[in-house]
Design an enzyme around this catalytic site. Structure first.
Site, PDB file in Angstrom:
ATOM      1  N   SER A   1      81.672  20.848  54.761  1.00 14.64           N
ATOM      2  CA  SER A   1      80.845  21.180  53.594  1.00 14.64           C
ATOM      3  C   SER A   1      81.706  21.355  52.353  1.00 14.64           C
ATOM      4  O   SER A   1      82.884  21.689  52.431  1.00 14.64           O
ATOM      5  CB  SER A   1      80.075  22.479  53.836  1.00 14.64           C
ATOM      6  OG  SER A   1      79.386  22.421  55.056  1.00 14.64           O
TER       7      SER A   1
HETATM    8  N1  SAH Z   1      81.800  24.477  59.375  1.00 17.62           N
HETATM    9  C1  SAH Z   1      82.190  23.119  59.550  1.00 17.62           C
HETATM   10  C2  SAH Z   1      81.101  22.140  59.154  1.00 17.62           C
HETATM   11  C3  SAH Z   1      80.979  21.051  60.154  1.00 17.62           C
HETATM   12  S1  SAH Z   1      79.590  20.010  59.994  1.00 17.62           S
HETATM   13  C4  SAH Z   1      83.517  22.807  58.885  1.00 17.62           C
HETATM   14  O1  SAH Z   1      84.071  23.691  58.201  1.00 17.62           O
HETATM   15  O2  SAH Z   1      84.005  21.714  59.074  1.00 17.62           O
HETATM   16  C5  SAH Z   1      78.472  20.717  61.152  1.00 17.62           C
HETATM   17  C6  SAH Z   1      78.882  20.695  62.597  1.00 17.62           C
HETATM   18  O3  SAH Z   1      77.786  21.220  63.343  1.00 17.62           O
HETATM   19  C7  SAH Z   1      79.176  19.317  63.182  1.00 17.62           C
HETATM   20  O4  SAH Z   1      80.478  19.305  63.665  1.00 17.62           O
HETATM   21  C8  SAH Z   1      78.152  19.158  64.291  1.00 17.62           C
HETATM   22  O5  SAH Z   1      78.642  18.479  65.437  1.00 17.62           O
HETATM   23  C9  SAH Z   1      77.830  20.607  64.613  1.00 17.62           C
HETATM   24  N2  SAH Z   1      76.555  20.835  65.302  1.00 17.62           N
HETATM   25  C10 SAH Z   1      75.344  20.229  65.120  1.00 17.62           C
HETATM   26  N3  SAH Z   1      74.438  20.732  65.987  1.00 17.62           N
HETATM   27  C11 SAH Z   1      75.076  21.679  66.730  1.00 17.62           C
HETATM   28  C12 SAH Z   1      74.695  22.545  67.794  1.00 17.62           C
HETATM   29  N4  SAH Z   1      73.463  22.551  68.292  1.00 17.62           N
HETATM   30  N5  SAH Z   1      75.624  23.377  68.310  1.00 17.62           N
HETATM   31  C13 SAH Z   1      76.899  23.397  67.839  1.00 17.62           C
HETATM   32  N6  SAH Z   1      77.335  22.594  66.847  1.00 17.62           N
HETATM   33  C14 SAH Z   1      76.437  21.747  66.297  1.00 17.62           C
END
Ligand code: SAH
Length: 274
Positions: free
Chosen positions: A116
């Site tokens: 993000s």
């Molecule tokens: N906080 C992260 C943002 C990553 S994007 C950062 O700093 O990089 C969001 C992430 O949520 C992705 O990696 C995706 O695989 C994960 N995601 C989506 N659905 C999910 C779920 N049900 N449980 C765990 N992770 C999930």
């Protein structure tokens, strides 16, 4: 929308649980071996890991400038600004993207996922900091993050909370984040590979919860695992807006209060772990 007593939360439209969360100590999957790269390519990568100004990305000044821009953009929460000034964001993205790491932009982190924008991370964490428990404690207490991704926000959380549990459903991202977050291990951090829609009951209740992926509704497990006085910040689909909006849920003795904030763009919250 703010402050009104919500209708009882709708049952989640998500399918029932698919994969139980595995403890952080679960055997890790095979690590990806990088093929040998030609030395020229390695040199190009090294060159790209230096900011265009010629100032090394490891420099605190680069991060301070990013934080100043976030402050000018309206981010006022001091602890969050301090934490963002400390975490080297470029170390959480591919070296080819490192020069963009301190711009206010989302960046690809592989497998169709994105890290993000710093302003969105700052906004969500400052909303968390305004929760009742967080204001009492002066920090985020015990925090749960859904969607570890590259691990950047988990590192920022380590500076703001006393304990951090972060869940990722995609094993390769979980493994990569585990390696990148190795230096943060002393900060009460637990990384879990599993379906974050189930939360992580063994460490509940949480004072602060933040989701980095957006679903149609808040999964019931998150509401159950939120402490009284605790706050949850998550992107959720809004029928009226037709996209994601930031939702804040506060738990109090009598129930939950839901407040919708601004529109946001997030990757989808998916079911199961793979
Ligand atoms: N906080 C992260 C943002 C990553 S994007 C950062 O700093 O990089 C969001 C992430 O949520 C992705 O990696 C995706 O695989 C994960 N995601 C989506 N659905 C999910 C779920 N049900 N449980 C765990 N992770 C999930």
């Amino acid at each position: 929308m703010s402050g009104s007593r919500p209708p009882p939360p709708r049952r989640s439209r998500f399918p029932a649980s698919v994969s139980p969360s595995s403890p952080a100590s679960a055997p890790s999957r095979a690590q990806v071996l990088r093929p040998q790269r030609p030395v020229e390519q390695a040199a190009q990568d090294a060159a790209r890991s230096v900011a265009p100004s010629g100032m090394g990305l490891d420099s605190e000044a680069v991060r301070r400038r990013m934080v100043q821009r976030l402050e000018q953009g309206g981010l006022r929460c001091e602890p969050v600004l301090r934490a963002l000034a400390q975490v080297p964001r470029h170390q959480f993205v591919d070296s080819a993207l490192a020069a963009q790491a301190y711009e206010d932009t989302s960046l690809p982190i592989g497998l169709g996922q994105t890290i993000s924008k710093p302003s969105v991370v700052g906004r969500m964490l400052s909303l968390l900091h305004d929760g009742v428990r967080a204001r009492e404690l002066g920090h985020l207490g015990k925090a749960l993050e859904i969607g570890t991704g590259c691990g950047y926000q988990a590192a920022v959380l380590c500076l703001l909370a006393r304990q951090v549990v972060s869940i990722e459903r995609l094993a390769p991202l979980h493994e990569q984040a585990r390696q990148r977050l190795d230096p943060w291990r002393g900060h009460g951090l637990m990384l879990i590979w599993g379906d974050g829609r189930l939360g992580h009951a063994p460490s509940a209740p949480y004072d602060s919860m933040v989701a980095a992926a957006g679903g149609d509704e808040v999964p019931p497990a998150w509401l159950e695992q939120l402490a009284v006085g605790g706050r949850l910040v998550a992107p959720v689909h809004s029928e009226t807006h037709g996209g994601h909006m930031l939702l804040v849920v506060d738990r109090h003795e009598g129930g939950y209060t839901r407040t919708l904030h601004e529109p946001v763009h997030f990757v989808p919250l998916k079911s199961g772990a793979q």
